[in-house]
Design an enzyme around this catalytic site. Structure first.
Site, PDB file in Angstrom:
ATOM      1  N   ALA A 268       1.279  -0.471  -1.438  1.00 24.34           N
ATOM      2  CA  ALA A 268       2.455  -1.176  -1.976  1.00 24.34           C
ATOM      3  C   ALA A 268       2.649  -2.564  -1.378  1.00 24.34           C
ATOM      4  O   ALA A 268       3.760  -3.053  -1.264  1.00 24.34           O
ATOM      5  CB  ALA A 268       3.716  -0.336  -1.812  1.00 24.34           C
ATOM      6  N   CYS A 269       1.545  -3.211  -0.982  1.00 25.55           N
ATOM      7  CA  CYS A 269       1.613  -4.596  -0.491  1.00 25.55           C
ATOM      8  C   CYS A 269       0.921  -5.564  -1.449  1.00 25.55           C
ATOM      9  O   CYS A 269       0.571  -6.675  -1.065  1.00 25.55           O
ATOM     10  CB  CYS A 269       0.992  -4.709   0.895  1.00 25.55           C
ATOM     11  SG  CYS A 269       2.038  -4.072   2.215  1.00 25.55           S
TER      12      CYS A 269
END
Length: 612
Positions: A273-274
């Site tokens: 989720a980056c």
């Protein structure tokens, strides 16, 4: 105990591979399924499985005009993410698991799990899935066989891996393969009504590195049940890489072409989720630049005959986090999904049979949320789980590079490490050399996300974005990275340059300084120009950052002060970071390579000199 010969299909194996046949028979005898089916990967099998899953209530068929040949699944609310606290590295020696992994002695774990597996497939079908990670034409094809009682897993593995009859044929009678055993742990008594998402509150995801085995029990969620993904391609493969002199990494691979037609390949490690998938499918905002996708999650890197590091993507599909994926952030992912042939899990369902999640524009007036409840824009909860997923064939990606299919991979020019930090870490930093780059990767930190169960927003070290995936002692893993840097016979110019990026730095008001997404092409442009020796950089205590005018920010709504803060190296913030790194390194005791302590000492000295 049921004799194996009484299990339907056990004697109808389409192979004469003696080790495989013996293993399948052993597991059938232990788990006592109603029948055994060998997955062949055909279109007919996909139709049959998805029809059965729709009838069982596990899948909902989506509107074929919106998402052709695509399906929607809701999991049990307790089975939504990787369970790191139930994930084990069962090395013979506990020291080989190291301080970042859970460990149990292999004999003890096998005793425990054997009892869980005993009769666990009663009333169900046992599927045998032959698969290959990476091209089957590779010099050393990486085979695996997953045994599972989940048809959802079979359907998902068809998307995520090269699998089925053609792989079984390629294995012949003697190919080595990773043994991957999975059960949802939900046997059915005669006449018992099944549930739409069977699973078990007892969960184990266990890896046996010396014997190249994976045993998973109790979870149907992809990260715990699609055993070719993190379990094989990272945890087991990282051990193979250590033993054989290559790297298995949690990295995207992209191809970038400059306006002059020069081609470069970049690998990038980012925690979940980056923005890894978004970067892998980037649409550059600067004229003349082109990005193509090779992989969004996993890279296997080996030295080629020319002494350069070559990377392949071992996966056949994309298993991406849905929320935050939309036409603004990742149009190419949306185009990939619109082509259909996908499975969506724990997102929301629209009234016209399509899917929706937070970020996809204005919410509809009514949805059915991931728990099966009515949802409106006034509802308190989000419609989609934060770790909801899409599973889709990578071959549908409109910007997939032709090089994806090359069994030899692509030569890597730069490696990016990046996390989610609101302060301290500049937009982009270039490492001084390979060992300094390993230091940057070993100290990578990020604020936690929803991709793993646990607290959200806490800063944790995530070395090379591999913290949950290193299949052996992380200190030995750092040493392996350092040793890999010696693989070019002293010619460091053949090694990829290493960069540390942070798209998520905020200003004093809490707003992101950098616009991100397609604008990240501007940072890639600077990296390419650094490789070409054309872009200026300023030396700082932590490495080289772009000179004030070296970053192409033409057309951006950023003030010169915004750019200065985005690139700032704050000596006080970095001095505050030093004890945190010291504490991190101390975890590894004498396993930590001395050169990393030396890098930390050198950083401390440079910061002290800067402060005077």
């Amino acid at each position: 105990m049921v004799a194996p010969a009484t299990v339907r299909g056990i004697d109808q194996a389409p192979t004469s591979h003696p080790k495989l046949l013996a293993w399948v028979r052993e597991i059938a005898e232990l788990t006592t399924p109603d029948r055994v089916v060998w997955a062949d990967g055909s279109d007919e099998e996909w139709r049959r499985l998805t029809d059965e899953l729709v009838e069982a209530g596990t899948l909902i068929r989506l509107n074929p005009e919106k998402k052709p040949n695509s399906f929607y699944a809701r999991t049990d609310p307790t089975d939504v993410a990787r369970v790191e606290e139930r994930t084990y590295i069962c090395s013979v020696d506990e020291a080989d698991a190291g301080p970042t992994n859970n460990w149990m002695a292999p004999a003890e774990m096998k005793r425990t799990m054997t009892e869980l597996y005993r009769g666990c497939m009663r009333g169900r079908t046992m599927y045998v899935i032959p698969f290959c990670m990476g091209p089957v034409e590779a010099e050393q094809p990486m085979f695996g066989v997953e045994i599972t009682d989940s048809p959802y897993v079979v359907a998902s593995m068809r998307i995520m891996t090269r699998m089925g009859a053609k792989i079984l044929e390629a294995m012949g009678d003697d190919a080595d393969f990773v043994h991957a055993l999975h059960s949802i742990g939900a046997p059915l008594a005669p006449g018992q009504q099944d549930v739409s998402w069977p699973c078990n509150e007892t969960k184990y995801i266990s890896h046996f590195p010396e014997t190249r085995e994976i045993w998973s029990y109790g979870s149907g969620y992809g990260g715990n049940s699609l055993l070719g993904k993190k379990c094989y391609s990272l945890r087991i493969a990282s051990v193979m890489g250590r033993d054989e002199g290559w790297l298995a990494e949690h990295m995207l691979i992209l191809k970038i072409t400059s306006p002059e037609g020069r081609v470069y390949h970049i690998a990038g490690a980012f925690p979940s989720a980056c923005g890894k998938t978004n970067l892998a499918m980037l649409e550059p905002t600067i004229p003349g630049w082109k990005v193509e996708t090779i992989g969004d999650d996993i890279a296997w890197m080996r030295f080629g005959p020319d002494g350069r590091l070559y990377a392949v993507n071992p996966e056949y599909g994309l298993f991406g986090v849905a929320p935050g994926t939309d036409w603004k952030t990742n149009a190419n992912a949306m185009r990939t999904l619109d082509r259909g042939n996908s499975i969506f899990t724990n997102v929301a369902l629209t009234d016209d049979g399509d899917i929706w999640w937070e970020g996809m524009g204005e919410p509809p007036a009514h949805l059915v949320d991931w728990k099966g409840n009515d949802w409106t824009p006034e509802s308190d909860d989000l419609s989609s789980h934060a770790n909801s997923r899409f599973c889709t064939p990578i071959t549908q990606c409109p910007i997939l590079a032709e090089d994806y299919y090359d069994p030899n991979g692509v030569p890597i020019d730069a490696i990016l490490f990046g996390g989610r930090r609101r302060d301290t870490i500049p937009l982009v930093t270039e490492a001084r050399d390979w060992v300094h780059g390993v230091y940057l990767g070993a100290t990578l930190s990020s604020e936690t996300t929803a991709a793993a169960s646990g607290a959200v927003g806490v800063v944790r070290r995530d070395p090379m974005a591999m913290l949950p995936f290193i299949g052996y002692n992380a200190g030995d893993y750092f040493r392996h990275w350092i040793e890999m840097g010696k693989g070019t016979d002293g010619d460091e110019s053949k090694l990829p340059r290493v960069y540390y990026v942070n798209w998520f730095r905020k200003d004093a008001e809490g707003s992101f300084l950098w616009p991100g997404f397609g604008e990240n092409s501007r940072v890639l442009k600077w990296i390419v120009e650094r490789i070409e020796g054309r872009a200026d950089a300023v030396e700082t205590p932590i490495g080289m950052v772009p000179a004030a005018d070296a970053l192409d920010v033409e057309g951006l709504d950023m003030t010169s002060e915004d750019i200065r803060i985005a690139l700032k190296v704050d000596v006080n913030e970095w001095r505050d970071e030093l004890p945190l790194v010291t504490e991190w390194f101390e975890k590894f005791g004498d396993k930590l390579p001395g050169v990393l302590w030396a890098e930390l000492d050198a950083l401390r000295a440079r910061l002290d000199a800067e402060a005077q």
